[in-house]
Design a protein around this motif. Structure first.
Motif, PDB file in Angstrom:
ATOM      1  N   HIS A   6       0.854  -1.194   0.000  1.00 16.65           N
ATOM      2  CA  HIS A   6       0.000   0.000   0.000  1.00 16.65           C
ATOM      3  C   HIS A   6       0.890   1.244   0.000  1.00 16.65           C
ATOM      4  CE1 HIS A   6      -3.956   1.908   1.673  1.00 16.65           C
ATOM      5  NE2 HIS A   6      -3.332   2.723   0.843  1.00 16.65           N
ATOM      6  N   THR A   7       1.179   1.744  -1.191  1.00 16.56           N
ATOM      7  CA  THR A   7       1.985   2.959  -1.342  1.00 16.56           C
ATOM      8  C   THR A   7       1.382   3.812  -2.453  1.00 16.56           C
ATOM      9  OG1 THR A   7       3.535   2.150  -3.025  1.00 16.56           O
ATOM     10  CG2 THR A   7       4.054   1.611  -0.727  1.00 16.56           C
ATOM     11  N   HIS A   8       1.693   5.092  -2.423  1.00 14.37           N
ATOM     12  CA  HIS A   8       1.057   6.053  -3.325  1.00 14.37           C
ATOM     13  C   HIS A   8       2.071   6.744  -4.236  1.00 14.37           C
ATOM     14  CE1 HIS A   8      -2.993   5.698  -1.634  1.00 14.37           C
ATOM     15  NE2 HIS A   8      -2.357   5.399  -0.506  1.00 14.37           N
ATOM     16  N   THR A   9       1.543   7.579  -5.124  1.00 13.02           N
ATOM     17  CA  THR A   9       2.351   8.345  -6.065  1.00 13.02           C
ATOM     18  C   THR A   9       1.839   9.780  -6.082  1.00 13.02           C
ATOM     19  OG1 THR A   9       1.066   8.270  -8.133  1.00 13.02           O
ATOM     20  CG2 THR A   9       2.255   6.247  -7.512  1.00 13.02           C
ATOM     21  N   PRO A  10       2.598  10.716  -6.651  1.00 14.97           N
ATOM     22  CA  PRO A  10       2.124  12.095  -6.709  1.00 14.97           C
ATOM     23  C   PRO A  10       0.845  12.286  -7.523  1.00 14.97           C
ATOM     24  CG  PRO A  10       4.497  12.025  -6.983  1.00 14.97           C
ATOM     25  CD  PRO A  10       4.020  10.610  -7.044  1.00 14.97           C
ATOM     26  N   LEU A  11       0.429  11.285  -8.279  1.00 14.54           N
ATOM     27  CA  LEU A  11      -0.809  11.411  -9.039  1.00 14.54           C
ATOM     28  C   LEU A  11      -2.029  11.588  -8.137  1.00 14.54           C
ATOM     29  CD1 LEU A  11      -0.210   8.722 -11.799  1.00 14.54           C
ATOM     30  CD2 LEU A  11      -0.336  11.197 -12.134  1.00 14.54           C
ATOM     31  N   CYS A  12      -1.913  11.213  -6.867  1.00  8.53           N
ATOM     32  CA  CYS A  12      -3.045  11.376  -5.949  1.00  8.53           C
ATOM     33  C   CYS A  12      -3.110  12.779  -5.351  1.00  8.53           C
ATOM     34  CB  CYS A  12      -2.999  10.336  -4.836  1.00  8.53           C
ATOM     35  SG  CYS A  12      -1.715  10.594  -3.598  1.00  8.53           S
ATOM     36  N   ARG A  13      -2.153  13.632  -5.711  1.00  7.98           N
ATOM     37  CA  ARG A  13      -2.135  15.044  -5.283  1.00  7.98           C
ATOM     38  C   ARG A  13      -1.774  15.255  -3.818  1.00  7.98           C
ATOM     39  NH1 ARG A  13      -4.276  13.660 -10.146  1.00  7.98           N
ATOM     40  NH2 ARG A  13      -5.015  15.426 -11.365  1.00  7.98           N
ATOM     41  N   HIS A  14      -1.470  14.190  -3.080  1.00  9.36           N
ATOM     42  CA  HIS A  14      -1.047  14.399  -1.693  1.00  9.36           C
ATOM     43  C   HIS A  14       0.099  13.451  -1.318  1.00  9.36           C
ATOM     44  CE1 HIS A  14      -4.218  11.313  -1.530  1.00  9.36           C
ATOM     45  NE2 HIS A  14      -3.706  10.896  -0.388  1.00  9.36           N
ATOM     46  N   ALA A  15       0.872  13.033  -2.331  1.00  9.81           N
ATOM     47  CA  ALA A  15       2.082  12.246  -2.096  1.00  9.81           C
ATOM     48  C   ALA A  15       3.224  12.888  -2.865  1.00  9.81           C
ATOM     49  CB  ALA A  15       1.881  10.804  -2.550  1.00  9.81           C
ATOM     50  N   GLU A  16       4.437  12.469  -2.549  1.00 11.73           N
ATOM     51  CA  GLU A  16       5.605  13.070  -3.183  1.00 11.73           C
ATOM     52  C   GLU A  16       6.651  12.008  -3.453  1.00 11.73           C
ATOM     53  OE1 GLU A  16       6.742  15.903  -0.208  1.00 11.73           O
ATOM     54  OE2 GLU A  16       7.939  14.442   0.912  1.00 11.73           O
ATOM     55  N   GLY A  17       7.587  12.334  -4.333  1.00  9.75           N
ATOM     56  CA  GLY A  17       8.700  11.444  -4.620  1.00  9.75           C
ATOM     57  C   GLY A  17       8.604  10.820  -5.996  1.00  9.75           C
ATOM     58  N   GLU A  18       9.720  10.251  -6.441  1.00  5.40           N
ATOM     59  CA  GLU A  18       9.815   9.598  -7.738  1.00  5.40           C
ATOM     60  C   GLU A  18       9.868   8.083  -7.554  1.00  5.40           C
ATOM     61  OE1 GLU A  18       9.547  11.233 -10.510  1.00  5.40           O
ATOM     62  OE2 GLU A  18       9.481  13.164  -9.452  1.00  5.40           O
ATOM     63  N   PRO A  19       9.459   7.323  -8.575  1.00  2.00           N
ATOM     64  CA  PRO A  19       9.456   5.865  -8.424  1.00  2.00           C
ATOM     65  C   PRO A  19      10.820   5.299  -8.067  1.00  2.00           C
ATOM     66  CG  PRO A  19       9.094   6.512 -10.718  1.00  2.00           C
ATOM     67  CD  PRO A  19       8.951   7.735  -9.899  1.00  2.00           C
TER      68      PRO A  19
END
Length: 264
Positions: A6-19
């Motif tokens: 369960h991890t997120h990406t900046p596409l959700c508008r409230h996460a940060e960082g690069e893959p």
């Protein structure tokens, strides 16, 4: 320490960082699997301001491919989505599930009607609500999600406690019907460590819910809900001890929506 799904990406508008940063963090944490499961699109669009849109799915697939390229065989990369359980969402989830060869889908309850109750933006609404009624609504909705049988993993089971609004009395009255529904569905639950860093200061779910889940034979994954590379596998050792104390001896792994098992 096998997996963090369960991890997120900046596409959700409230996460940060690069893959690439998430992959390196997962390897540094000793994981053998890094799962990407950002907030899935929901319809009709625009739905809210904390998820990717349907037109951004190709960008999401590109993120996953970048992670695989960076991993270069050093760690398994798993792909998933965190899907909101919403009224009438079944056909849409089926559509999303056909868009990619997912390894797993996470189902989560963030909405009660039109209220995304875990969103700090609407914190004031809690002061106007009957906590007993909110909890009854939440767990009824969670049981309905389990009964649908369309998700591999059911996310942060008692997210409703995030802002420390908890009714009095024995909470088994909420837990037991849901445990029965989850056990019947065959879905796995997650022990989500993000709760330790929220106002409730307790992992999702509570120790008692975990005990009941273990007794019912429900499978478990341990997840960070990371929204930054530094959060990948956060509090993992603490979560393993919590799972063991509840009686769990293994965790579930997913590949192509098929399961295997790993000792804790």
């Amino acid at each position: 320490m096998p997996a963090d799904y369960h991890t997120h990406t900046p596409l959700c508008r409230h996460a940060e960082g690069e893959p690439e940063d998430y992959v390196e963090a997962a390897i540094a944490a000793g994981l053998t699997e890094y799962g990407i499961s950002d907030h899935a699109p929901a319809i009709p669009e625009p739905f809210d301001d904390w998820r990717m849109s349907e037109r951004e799915l190709p960008e999401y697939f590109h993120w996953i491919n970048r992670a695989k390229a960076r991993a270069d065989g050093r760690i398994a990369i798993r792909s998933g989505l965190e899907c909101d359980w919403l009224a009438g969402c079944g056909p849409w989830i089926a559509d999303l599930s056909s868009r990619h060869d997912w390894d797993y889908l996470i189902g989560s309850v963030h909405y009660l009607g039109d209220w995304d109750f875990d969103n700090p933006k609407w914190l004031g609404r809690w002061a106007e609500s009957d906590v007993e009624a909110v909890w009854s609504h939440y767990w009824k909705t969670y049981a309905e999600m389990a009964e649908a049988g369309i998700f591999d993993i059911l996310g942060h089971p008692d997210l409703v406690k995030k802002f420390s609004h908890v009714p009095g009395g024995d909470l088994d009255r909420f837990y037991e019907p849901v445990i029965d529904a989850i056990a019947a569905s065959g879905s796995v639950i997650e022990l989500n460590t993000a709760g330790w860093h929220k106002p409730c200061a307790e992992a999702y779910p509570s120790p008692r819910f975990l005990e009941l889940a273990c007794s019912a034979g429900i499978g478990l994954v341990i997840s960070s809900d990371a929204h930054a590379p530094s959060e990948v596998a956060r509090d993992r050792a603490r979560a393993v001890e919590m799972a063991k104390a509840a009686g769990f001896t293994e965790t579930v792994l997913f590949e192509g929506r098929r399961r295997s098992f790993e000792p804790l």
